[in-house]
Write an enzyme that holds these catalytic residues in place. Structure first.
Site, PDB file in Angstrom:
ATOM      1  N   PRO A   1       0.987  -1.265  -0.115  1.00  0.00           N
ATOM      2  CA  PRO A   1       0.039   0.076   0.082  1.00  0.00           C
ATOM      3  C   PRO A   1       0.760   1.396   0.036  1.00  0.00           C
ATOM      4  O   PRO A   1       2.012   1.174   0.245  1.00  0.00           O
ATOM      5  CB  PRO A   1      -0.840  -0.129   1.428  1.00  0.00           C
ATOM      6  CG  PRO A   1      -0.558  -1.697   1.694  1.00  0.00           C
ATOM      7  CD  PRO A   1       0.474  -2.056   1.114  1.00  0.00           C
TER       8      PRO A   1
ATOM      9  N   THR B   1       4.449   2.569   2.699  1.00  0.00           N
ATOM     10  CA  THR B   1       4.689   1.634   3.560  1.00  0.00           C
ATOM     11  C   THR B   1       6.249   1.576   3.500  1.00  0.00           C
ATOM     12  O   THR B   1       6.986   0.740   4.079  1.00  0.00           O
ATOM     13  CB  THR B   1       4.167   0.185   3.268  1.00  0.00           C
ATOM     14  OG1 THR B   1       4.325  -0.064   1.864  1.00  0.00           O
ATOM     15  CG2 THR B   1       2.710   0.111   3.350  1.00  0.00           C
TER      16      THR B   1
ATOM     17  N   THR C   1      10.213   2.948  -1.560  1.00  0.00           N
ATOM     18  CA  THR C   1      10.990   3.583  -2.025  1.00  0.00           C
ATOM     19  C   THR C   1      12.330   3.956  -0.896  1.00  0.00           C
ATOM     20  O   THR C   1      13.495   3.834  -1.335  1.00  0.00           O
ATOM     21  CB  THR C   1      10.751   4.980  -2.344  1.00  0.00           C
ATOM     22  OG1 THR C   1       9.553   5.071  -3.384  1.00  0.00           O
ATOM     23  CG2 THR C   1      11.817   5.976  -3.140  1.00  0.00           C
TER      24      THR C   1
ATOM     25  N   GLU D   1     -23.645   9.864  19.512  1.00  0.00           N
ATOM     26  CA  GLU D   1     -22.325   9.478  20.059  1.00  0.00           C
ATOM     27  C   GLU D   1     -22.172   8.532  21.324  1.00  0.00           C
ATOM     28  O   GLU D   1     -21.573   7.422  21.161  1.00  0.00           O
ATOM     29  CB  GLU D   1     -21.213  10.575  20.194  1.00  0.00           C
ATOM     30  CG  GLU D   1     -21.116  11.468  18.964  1.00  0.00           C
ATOM     31  CD  GLU D   1     -20.736  10.732  17.753  1.00  0.00           C
ATOM     32  OE1 GLU D   1     -20.011   9.685  17.958  1.00  0.00           O
ATOM     33  OE2 GLU D   1     -20.979  11.259  16.564  1.00  0.00           O
TER      34      GLU D   1
END
Length: 612
Positions: A198, A201, A204, A421
């Site tokens: 993904p 992560t 590179t 909530e």
């Protein structure tokens, strides 16, 4: 003959022609005598001139008899006949002089041309740079950024949380450092290594770390930089890149975002075989087949969309190895946080392990951003070190968005959001297998959330049972059930909750086989999967009658979850009213203000409420 030798030969030819031209000019100059016009008239009168060529400003000719020094030709500048006659009468020796017009010619012709060409070149170059294809002489040149060992400055110590991927790539480093050790047993390095994972992560960063550990040159380029508006430019750049790599071997070529270059052929609106992208991909395939891995060239590539890559790229002999660089688990997140925490000042009481517990699903890039946001929050609060509270506030800011205290709600809306909530929170505290509630707030955040409930996980989960999924649906519907219980009507605040509940229920029915009536059958599959973000669908693979049964099963699951949430809130109505009054007063409640949970923990969840 190589290019350098060809350039030297051209230099020799140019010098030769220049010498010949100078020699010819000097020979002509030595064989011609310049005469004053008065002397020319005297020689003409004496019959010493054999022939002449009359020009507007000069007269050229040949002597009847060569001069004592052997000169046979002459040249003289003409003088107007009236002036010449007067000068002759007075015995004056005279000669014509032609006014030098070279400077005038340069100013009037050459300089305007040079200025025009300079201006054109300047604007054309700037236009070319904006368009991304550079000068005409560099269109086919590779745009790869080249880093030597001292430039990379990244090692495996700077990469954390992806130990399995590091172990895979350590073999590449070993081959680049000790190639003879592998060749002695007949082993060869993989031609290509594809890093899959993904976004954010560390793909590179891993590639740069391999170059830094191996101590070799590192060619870095993005897949999109190969493709240009001119057909054939991408293929030329691929050839030039590998040519540079062969000269710099041993080295590493890293192509980021490979899916921009390696998309499967025949996909998309352009179906022609002469398409620029297809030519570029074909050239890359040819280069992968053509280079010898024993020369010390390793191709690394990264993508987060491996499902759209051309199958020819992924076959053995091209990208021999695929390395998954996934989101880190809790131990990996703690290791990544320790790496990024070197750049900030931590409070001695801050536990990075607790921060790792709060951040399931975060990638390495997310954690780096989290450390920076926490440090900014500590500065904003005028602290001497970054505390756990700063990290918590930074997580809320990243996940739920920025607080919008200037978004004023009327009393009824505030009360509705508060009960909504707390409905999520109380149901989560009452059901087994749900995360403990960390915070409940009615302060608007982000683009549309009027409030949110933050649940803190205690461990990473990879499987969920049917009971856990149904309880999760009940938690999501807790807000809607609270509105129905207290106000006798429902609002638009549960739109996102309903969508998520429906997706869970449909997945349970069509993909997980969690209903007795429809049996252990998968009616839908994941297609077009983006790593970590599956896209549901896959086409209709069932009859109309089965489709109706699926809809009824989904509705039954949702109705049962709503009934469960409503039942819990009826039993805990006193807690609901008491906590709602407290929440309206404080706007935020923490776990210390909430009742003790009655069950265990599970996966992370933040339940925001969209605007009414």
């Amino acid at each position: 003959m190589d290019k350098k030798t060809q350039i030297n030969v051209w230099y020799l030819l140019v010098v030769f022609f220049l010498l010949m031209s100078v020699q010819l000019f000097w020979a002509n100059y030595k064989s011609t005598e310049t005469l004053p016009y008065s002397e020319f008239e005297a020689l003409l009168a004496d019959g010493e001139i054999a022939e002449v060529a009359v020009k507007p400003n000069s007269i050229e000719g040949r002597f009847r008899n060569p001069r004592p020094d052997g000169v046979q030709y002459f040249v003289t500048t003409r003088v107007e006949p009236d002036i010449a006659e007067q000068l002759r009468e007075h015995g004056v020796r005279f000669q014509g002089v032609v006014q030098d017009s070279i400077i005038r010619d340069i100013l009037s012709w050459v300089i305007p041309v040079v200025i025009f060409f300079a201006i054109w070149s300047f604007f054309f170059r700037r236009f070319a740079e904006k368009q991304g294809f550079g000068g005409l002489m560099t269109v086919g040149k590779s745009k790869a950024k080249v880093f030597v060992e001292t430039d990379t400055k990244v090692t495996f110590d700077d990469v954390a949380g992806v130990d399995e991927a590091k172990a895979e790539l350590a073999e590449i480093v070993s081959f680049l450092r000790e190639p003879e050790r592998y060749r002695s047993l007949g082993a060869r390095s993989p031609k290509g290594v594809l890093l899959v994972g993904p976004p954010g992560t560390g793909k590179t960063l891993l590639a740069r770390a391999v170059a830094g550990e191996a101590g070799v040159s590192f060619f870095s380029i993005s897949g999109s930089e190969f493709v240009e508006m001119f057909v054939g430019v991408g293929a030329a750049r691929v050839r030039d890149l590998f040519e540079q790599a062969r000269k710099a071997a041993p080295c590493i070529i890293f192509i980021d975002e490979l899916d921009a270059l390696g998309r499967a052929r025949g996909i998309g609106p352009s179906m022609g075989g002469a398409d620029e992208k297809e030519q570029t991909l074909n050239q890359l395939l040819a280069e992968l087949d053509g280079f010898d891995p024993s020369a010390g060239i390793v191709l690394l590539a990264a993508t987060n969309r491996p499902e759209i890559l051309d199958p020819a790229l992924l076959r053995a002999g091209r990208f021999d190895r695929q390395v998954l660089v996934d989101r880190p688990d809790k131990i990996g997140r703690a290791a990544i946080l320790r790496v990024h925490a070197r750049k900030i000042v931590l409070d001695p009481e801050t536990s990075l392990e607790k921060v790792a517990e709060l951040t399931p699903g975060f990638s390495g890039a997310d954690l780096a951003n989290l450390c920076n946001e926490a440090a900014i929050q500590a500065v904003r609060a005028d602290r001497e070190g970054v505390t756990l509270e700063d990290f918590t506030l930074a997580i809320e800011r990243i996940v739920a968005g920025l607080e919008k205290r200037n978004r004023l709600l009327n009393p009824l809306e505030r009360k509705t959001v508060a009960y909504h909530e707390l409905g999520h929170a109380l149901v989560a505290l009452s059901l087994p297998g749900q995360d403990p509630v960390h915070k409940v707030s009615i302060i608007p955040r982000g683009i549309g959330a009027l409030g949110y409930t933050l649940q803190r996980p205690t461990e990473d989960r990879f499987l969920m049972r049917r009971e856990e999924l149904t309880n999760k649906m009940a938690v999501l519907l807790g807000g809607r059930a609270a509105e129905d219980l207290v106000f006798g009507e429902i609002s638009t605040g549960a739109a996102d909750d309903l969508q998520r509940v429906t997706e869970i229920a449909r997945a349970m029915v069509t993909r997980y086989g969690m209903t007795d009536k429809l049996g252990q059958v998968a009616y839908e599959t994941e297609t077009g999967s983006f790593l970590g973000q599956p896209v549901e669908g896959g086409g209709r693979r069932f009859s109309e009658d089965t489709g109706r049964e699926i809809d009824l099963a989904v509705k039954t699951l949702v109705d049962d979850a709503f009934a469960t949430a409503a039942g819990i809130l009826k039993e805990r109505r006193d807690d609901l009213d008491r906590l709602a009054a407290l929440l309206l007063e404080r706007e935020t409640l923490t776990d210390a203000d909430l009742p003790e949970p009655t069950a265990g923990t599970n996966a992370p969840a933040i339940v925001p409420s969209p605007p009414a």
